[in-house]
Design a protein around this motif. Sequence first.
Motif, PDB file in Angstrom:
ATOM      1  N   TYR A 139       0.706  -1.243   0.032  1.00 31.01           N
ATOM      2  CA  TYR A 139       0.017   0.159   0.029  1.00 31.01           C
ATOM      3  C   TYR A 139       1.033   1.199  -0.086  1.00 31.01           C
ATOM      4  O   TYR A 139       1.729   1.456   0.993  1.00 31.01           O
ATOM      5  CB  TYR A 139      -0.900   0.263   1.272  1.00 31.01           C
ATOM      6  N   VAL A 146      -2.663   0.642  -4.207  1.00 28.04           N
ATOM      7  CA  VAL A 146      -2.336  -0.891  -3.595  1.00 28.04           C
ATOM      8  C   VAL A 146      -2.215  -1.847  -4.550  1.00 28.04           C
ATOM      9  O   VAL A 146      -2.950  -1.870  -5.534  1.00 28.04           O
ATOM     10  CB  VAL A 146      -3.288  -1.301  -2.570  1.00 28.04           C
ATOM     11  N   LEU A 178      -8.107  -4.445   3.243  1.00 31.09           N
ATOM     12  CA  LEU A 178      -8.223  -3.858   2.137  1.00 31.09           C
ATOM     13  C   LEU A 178      -9.296  -2.765   2.070  1.00 31.09           C
ATOM     14  O   LEU A 178      -9.253  -1.638   1.627  1.00 31.09           O
ATOM     15  CB  LEU A 178      -8.146  -4.741   0.828  1.00 31.09           C
ATOM     16  N   LEU A 181      -9.238   0.579   3.521  1.00 31.23           N
ATOM     17  CA  LEU A 181      -8.573   1.844   2.873  1.00 31.23           C
ATOM     18  C   LEU A 181      -9.724   2.625   2.179  1.00 31.23           C
ATOM     19  O   LEU A 181     -10.758   2.274   1.873  1.00 31.23           O
ATOM     20  CB  LEU A 181      -7.818   1.226   1.715  1.00 31.23           C
TER      21      LEU A 181
END
Length: 208
Positions: A139, A146, A178, A181
């Motif tokens: 990331y 990412v 994930l 994010l």
Amino acid sequence: MIHEILIVGPLQCNCSILGDETSREAIVVDPGDNISRIVSTLEKHHLTVKQIIVTHAHIDHIAGAQRLKQLTGAPILYNQNDLPLVKMMDIQAAWLGIPTPEVAPPDASLEDGQVISISGLTGSILHTPGHTEGSVCLYLPRQSLVLAGDTLFSGSVGRTDLPGGDSRKLIQSIHNSLLTLPDEVTVIPGHGPKTSIGSERESNPFLQ
């Protein structure tokens, strides 16, 4: 940032070259094959490889790493939980009907939260087991990017029917590492087209 994506090998793996325009230092992620093309791209941008990152130790992502290290001197980094996959590289090669590549243990293991840094470029490692035990993503918050390996794809997720796969862990990794994010973060998967966190959160059928 310089970012070149090369589609390499018989399984069309997305290999990323990340470079800083000022320092000319670079990271290569998932050099699975076609090392001469990777080296040519590095030379085109006058980049020096400082780190080779492998998101997981399936043959299509790791097969060229040792050759690239021999040519550049850069260390190979991947999560040590994937060492069992490295030890069965001959079996992986047999699945594809190709020669067994030279592979080796990592020069250092990538761990969750580890900072990856070259001059002008900084990211962090997200350990996302599920596709394999050692799967990681890289990331880059400043670039809103990412590199997801085979954990998350556009409209899909990584397969879990190969050694080391675990579908429950995979979905848990995606939700915990994930989907936390920002929506605008661009996702470069290990294969296929890029997507975004927001798009996958909204419409990926595997994550509903």
